[in-house]
Design a protein around this motif. Structure first.
Motif, PDB file in Angstrom:
ATOM      1  N   GLY A  73       0.813  -1.208   0.000  1.00 10.68           N
ATOM      2  CA  GLY A  73       0.000   0.000   0.000  1.00 10.68           C
ATOM      3  C   GLY A  73       0.849   1.262   0.000  1.00 10.68           C
ATOM      4  O   GLY A  73       1.747   1.417   0.826  1.00 10.68           O
ATOM      5  N   ALA A  74       0.543   2.167  -0.908  1.00 12.92           N
ATOM      6  CA  ALA A  74       1.309   3.413  -1.021  1.00 12.92           C
ATOM      7  C   ALA A  74       1.214   4.247   0.255  1.00 12.92           C
ATOM      8  O   ALA A  74       2.212   4.846   0.689  1.00 12.92           O
ATOM      9  N   GLU A  75       0.041   4.300   0.873  1.00 10.10           N
ATOM     10  CA  GLU A  75      -0.125   5.064   2.115  1.00 10.10           C
ATOM     11  C   GLU A  75       0.726   4.474   3.232  1.00 10.10           C
ATOM     12  O   GLU A  75       1.364   5.199   3.999  1.00 10.10           O
ATOM     13  N   CYS A  76       0.775   3.155   3.329  1.00  8.77           N
ATOM     14  CA  CYS A  76       1.610   2.496   4.339  1.00  8.77           C
ATOM     15  C   CYS A  76       3.081   2.814   4.120  1.00  8.77           C
ATOM     16  O   CYS A  76       3.802   3.124   5.070  1.00  8.77           O
ATOM     17  N   VAL A  77       3.518   2.752   2.885  1.00  9.84           N
ATOM     18  CA  VAL A  77       4.921   3.035   2.567  1.00  9.84           C
ATOM     19  C   VAL A  77       5.271   4.478   2.944  1.00  9.84           C
ATOM     20  O   VAL A  77       6.325   4.741   3.521  1.00  9.84           O
ATOM     21  N   ARG A  78       4.372   5.409   2.677  1.00 12.00           N
ATOM     22  CA  ARG A  78       4.600   6.809   3.046  1.00 12.00           C
ATOM     23  C   ARG A  78       4.710   6.956   4.563  1.00 12.00           C
ATOM     24  O   ARG A  78       5.598   7.640   5.067  1.00 12.00           O
ATOM     25  N   ILE A  79       3.842   6.269   5.290  1.00 14.63           N
ATOM     26  CA  ILE A  79       3.866   6.346   6.756  1.00 14.63           C
ATOM     27  C   ILE A  79       5.129   5.708   7.319  1.00 14.63           C
ATOM     28  O   ILE A  79       5.749   6.248   8.242  1.00 14.63           O
ATOM     29  N   ILE A  80       5.546   4.573   6.781  1.00 11.32           N
ATOM     30  CA  ILE A  80       6.790   3.937   7.228  1.00 11.32           C
ATOM     31  C   ILE A  80       7.965   4.890   7.008  1.00 11.32           C
ATOM     32  O   ILE A  80       8.810   5.062   7.887  1.00 11.32           O
ATOM     33  N   GLN A  81       8.027   5.494   5.833  1.00 16.10           N
ATOM     34  CA  GLN A  81       9.090   6.449   5.501  1.00 16.10           C
ATOM     35  C   GLN A  81       9.109   7.587   6.528  1.00 16.10           C
ATOM     36  O   GLN A  81      10.166   7.931   7.065  1.00 16.10           O
ATOM     37  N   ASN A  82       7.943   8.163   6.812  1.00 19.00           N
ATOM     38  CA  ASN A  82       7.851   9.265   7.779  1.00 19.00           C
ATOM     39  C   ASN A  82       8.240   8.817   9.183  1.00 19.00           C
ATOM     40  O   ASN A  82       8.956   9.535   9.894  1.00 19.00           O
ATOM     41  N   ASN A  83       7.774   7.635   9.598  1.00 20.25           N
ATOM     42  CA  ASN A  83       8.113   7.125  10.927  1.00 20.25           C
ATOM     43  C   ASN A  83       9.615   6.879  11.058  1.00 20.25           C
ATOM     44  O   ASN A  83      10.222   7.241  12.063  1.00 20.25           O
ATOM     45  N   ALA A  84      10.211   6.245  10.070  1.00 19.25           N
ATOM     46  CA  ALA A  84      11.655   5.966  10.110  1.00 19.25           C
ATOM     47  C   ALA A  84      12.457   7.264  10.162  1.00 19.25           C
ATOM     48  O   ALA A  84      13.443   7.367  10.900  1.00 19.25           O
ATOM     49  N   GLU A  85      12.025   8.249   9.390  1.00 18.95           N
ATOM     50  CA  GLU A  85      12.714   9.541   9.383  1.00 18.95           C
ATOM     51  C   GLU A  85      12.558  10.246  10.729  1.00 18.95           C
ATOM     52  O   GLU A  85      13.531  10.742  11.296  1.00 18.95           O
ATOM     53  N   LYS A  86      11.339  10.264  11.265  1.00 19.42           N
ATOM     54  CA  LYS A  86      11.054  10.918  12.546  1.00 19.42           C
ATOM     55  C   LYS A  86      11.882  10.307  13.681  1.00 19.42           C
ATOM     56  O   LYS A  86      12.334  11.017  14.577  1.00 19.42           O
ATOM     57  N   LEU A  87      12.106   8.997  13.637  1.00 20.67           N
ATOM     58  CA  LEU A  87      12.853   8.311  14.692  1.00 20.67           C
ATOM     59  C   LEU A  87      14.359   8.296  14.449  1.00 20.67           C
ATOM     60  O   LEU A  87      15.122   7.823  15.296  1.00 20.67           O
ATOM     61  N   GLY A  88      14.799   8.774  13.288  1.00 20.90           N
ATOM     62  CA  GLY A  88      16.225   8.786  12.971  1.00 20.90           C
ATOM     63  C   GLY A  88      16.750   7.439  12.504  1.00 20.90           C
ATOM     64  O   GLY A  88      17.944   7.159  12.621  1.00 20.90           O
ATOM     65  N   PHE A  89      15.885   6.597  11.948  1.00 24.58           N
ATOM     66  CA  PHE A  89      16.268   5.249  11.518  1.00 24.58           C
ATOM     67  C   PHE A  89      16.338   5.096  10.000  1.00 24.58           C
ATOM     68  O   PHE A  89      16.523   3.981   9.502  1.00 24.58           O
ATOM     69  N   LEU A  90      16.196   6.172   9.273  1.00 26.73           N
ATOM     70  CA  LEU A  90      16.147   6.077   7.814  1.00 26.73           C
ATOM     71  C   LEU A  90      17.419   5.468   7.229  1.00 26.73           C
ATOM     72  O   LEU A  90      17.361   4.701   6.267  1.00 26.73           O
ATOM     73  N   ASP A  91      18.568   5.743   7.844  1.00 25.75           N
ATOM     74  CA  ASP A  91      19.839   5.219   7.339  1.00 25.75           C
ATOM     75  C   ASP A  91      19.985   3.712   7.525  1.00 25.75           C
ATOM     76  O   ASP A  91      20.809   3.078   6.880  1.00 25.75           O
ATOM     77  N   ARG A  92      19.169   3.109   8.377  1.00 26.91           N
ATOM     78  CA  ARG A  92      19.216   1.656   8.607  1.00 26.91           C
ATOM     79  C   ARG A  92      17.961   0.969   8.088  1.00 26.91           C
ATOM     80  O   ARG A  92      17.685  -0.176   8.421  1.00 26.91           O
ATOM     81  N   SER A  93      17.205   1.691   7.255  1.00 27.51           N
ATOM     82  CA  SER A  93      15.935   1.181   6.739  1.00 27.51           C
ATOM     83  C   SER A  93      15.959   1.069   5.226  1.00 27.51           C
ATOM     84  O   SER A  93      16.488   1.942   4.546  1.00 27.51           O
ATOM     85  N   VAL A  94      15.369  -0.002   4.730  1.00 29.59           N
ATOM     86  CA  VAL A  94      15.093  -0.163   3.304  1.00 29.59           C
ATOM     87  C   VAL A  94      13.579  -0.313   3.229  1.00 29.59           C
ATOM     88  O   VAL A  94      13.014  -1.192   3.886  1.00 29.59           O
ATOM     89  N   ILE A  95      12.930   0.543   2.453  1.00 30.65           N
ATOM     90  CA  ILE A  95      11.474   0.562   2.396  1.00 30.65           C
ATOM     91  C   ILE A  95      11.029   0.266   0.972  1.00 30.65           C
ATOM     92  O   ILE A  95      11.457   0.942   0.038  1.00 30.65           O
ATOM     93  N   MET A  96      10.192  -0.764   0.841  1.00 32.32           N
ATOM     94  CA  MET A  96       9.754  -1.191  -0.485  1.00 32.32           C
ATOM     95  C   MET A  96       8.233  -1.251  -0.561  1.00 32.32           C
ATOM     96  O   MET A  96       7.577  -1.535   0.438  1.00 32.32           O
ATOM     97  N   GLN A  97       7.725  -1.013  -1.761  1.00 31.77           N
ATOM     98  CA  GLN A  97       6.296  -1.160  -2.022  1.00 31.77           C
ATOM     99  C   GLN A  97       6.127  -2.236  -3.086  1.00 31.77           C
ATOM    100  O   GLN A  97       6.238  -1.984  -4.281  1.00 31.77           O
TER     101      GLN A  97
END
Length: 182
Positions: A73-97
């Motif tokens: 789901g595109a909305e889920c992917v957007r929320i995961i991206q925002n959550n990872a960024e907000k928590l400072g985990f984007l550099d250790r995250s790979v997010i796929m749709q």
């Protein structure tokens, strides 16, 4: 929803609106991570039907090296991206749709995962197919664990070696490992 422990303890995360996703209850998430707390540090984690990314984000907060999040789901992917960024985990995250099957096929030539969280929509028989594909593609590290969240009335059987089934109200967690694990 919140992160229960680790570096992001107590921080709130967003979840998709509506009934298309079913977030893991805090008490179930707490029990899950309490049972794997000594093994999560420096691990590779796959949150296959990620929704908000709650399970993968909790793993990162507790010291996982990397988390791969997948949701179709595109909305889920957007929320995961925002959550990872907000928590400072984007550099250790790979997010796929992707749908789960194409995600697993894509990951086939990557390093295996120490933990794979499977929390598909209930009554969809997706977990059985996902587990079969995970073992066929060699996506679980030796000694790694698959954790399936399912409804307590679900009596599905999965491939692999069953480690335990734990019940929390209307929810069960099924823990599996590689069939050949000692």
């Amino acid at each position: 929803m919140r992160i229960i422990s680790g570096t992001a303890r107590g921080r709130r995360i967003d979840a998709p609106e509506g009934r298309s996703t079913r977030p893991t209850l805090d008490r179930v998430k707490e029990a899950l991570f309490g049972s794997i707390q000594f093994d999560i540090a420096n691990s590779r984690v796959l949150d296959l039907f990620a929704g908000s990314g709650s399970l993968g984000l909790e793993a990162l907060s507790r010291g996982a090296e990397e988390a791969v999040f997948n949701d179709n789901g595109a909305e889920c992917v957007r929320i995961i991206q925002n959550n990872a960024e907000k928590l400072g985990f984007l550099d250790r995250s790979v997010i796929m749709q992707r749908d789960y099957a194409s995600c697993l096929a894509f990951l086939a030539n990557k390093p295996p995962f120490d933990f794979i969280f499977i929390d598909p929509p209930y009554q969809k028989d997706l977990a059985e197919s996902a587990v079969e594909q995970i073992f066929a593609l060699g996506l679980l590290a030796q000694g790694g664990r698959i954790v399936i969240e399912r409804g307590a009335k679900d009596d599905s059987a999965y491939g692999g070696k069953l480690l335990s089934i734990r019940k929390y109200g209307d929810t069960e967690l099924v823990f599996l490992t590689n069939p050949e694990s000692e």
